[in-house]
Design an enzyme around this catalytic site. Sequence first.
Site, PDB file in Angstrom:
ATOM      1  N   SER A 134      18.739 -35.631   5.772  1.00  0.00           N
ATOM      2  CA  SER A 134      19.667 -34.709   6.702  1.00  0.00           C
ATOM      3  C   SER A 134      19.560 -34.685   8.406  1.00  0.00           C
ATOM      4  O   SER A 134      18.974 -35.154   8.689  1.00  0.00           O
ATOM      5  CB  SER A 134      19.528 -33.181   6.484  1.00  0.00           C
ATOM      6  OG  SER A 134      20.276 -32.462   7.098  1.00  0.00           O
ATOM      7  N   TYR A 147      14.999 -25.486   5.872  1.00  0.00           N
ATOM      8  CA  TYR A 147      15.645 -26.254   5.280  1.00  0.00           C
ATOM      9  C   TYR A 147      14.921 -27.447   6.153  1.00  0.00           C
ATOM     10  O   TYR A 147      15.082 -28.818   5.869  1.00  0.00           O
ATOM     11  CB  TYR A 147      16.688 -26.428   5.531  1.00  0.00           C
ATOM     12  CG  TYR A 147      17.496 -26.752   4.399  1.00  0.00           C
ATOM     13  CD1 TYR A 147      17.206 -27.962   2.990  1.00  0.00           C
ATOM     14  CD2 TYR A 147      18.668 -28.401   5.025  1.00  0.00           C
ATOM     15  CE1 TYR A 147      18.108 -28.844   2.609  1.00  0.00           C
ATOM     16  CE2 TYR A 147      19.377 -29.068   4.700  1.00  0.00           C
ATOM     17  CZ  TYR A 147      19.174 -29.573   3.083  1.00  0.00           C
ATOM     18  OH  TYR A 147      19.814 -30.406   2.487  1.00  0.00           O
TER      19      TYR A 147
END
Length: 269
Positions: A134, A147
């Site tokens: 990501s 995350y």
Amino acid sequence: MSKSGMGVALVTGASSGIGEATADLLAKAGYRVFGTSRRPASSANERFEMLTLDVTLDASVGALVEKVIQRVGRIDVLVNNAGFGVAPAGAEESSIEQAQAIFDTNFMGMVRMTRAVVPYMRQQGSGRIINIGSVLGFLPMPYMALYSATKHAVAGYSEALDHELRTMGIRVSVVEPAYINTSFDANLIKPDAPLDVYGAIRSGVERRVKEVLTGADGPDVVAKMVTSAAMSRHPKMRYAPGLARRMRFLRRFAPASVLDAGVRKDLRL
């Protein structure tokens, strides 16, 4: 290679979103594709086969990889996509158990799959491992601390592993997209230790994220980049599709104070 011509690809988390789009595009490119999910439904997509897998369980990972090897004799591409996120929240609003759970899926799940598949790739003398990271793996987002941490771990592991395995004919890449409009964001789990002090800011960040997702790219932009990495004779170590490419440029060259101010302004902090 398998009878498919391009080889055999294994894609985790392929029931929807990036995983499904990637499995579909790899199949269109000529790969024999196996997708996985913890609860695979009978897919309407007939281009690839869905199998049951829980990446948090050693036994499930071992059984799945063994099943694919028994069926087709090899694995040429592994796409580690399975994962989940926690809805925007303060870092202290997730318990230790929740923190462990997200690492167990997003990071350790990738490690389990890699450990299970690499011996077969070494035996073949070839293979591609493509991990879905990501933009938060190089540009952390406030109120997404856990995350962000898992995706930093994915990036670090991928880069180190690529150095280790390239002399054995195996290459490792990490694809690091920014906002992607999929059901992933609709299924974020809530923090399990919410605090009133974060209530207003949590709601504000959630609204901002939803606004940005409305106009975000769909999963196909990531699937195209994964397929390119799988098929390239000289794959790159890191790929950043769409908006993420510009964000990586800013992370590398913009003054830290300017980037910091930009992040806070964008999230309206």
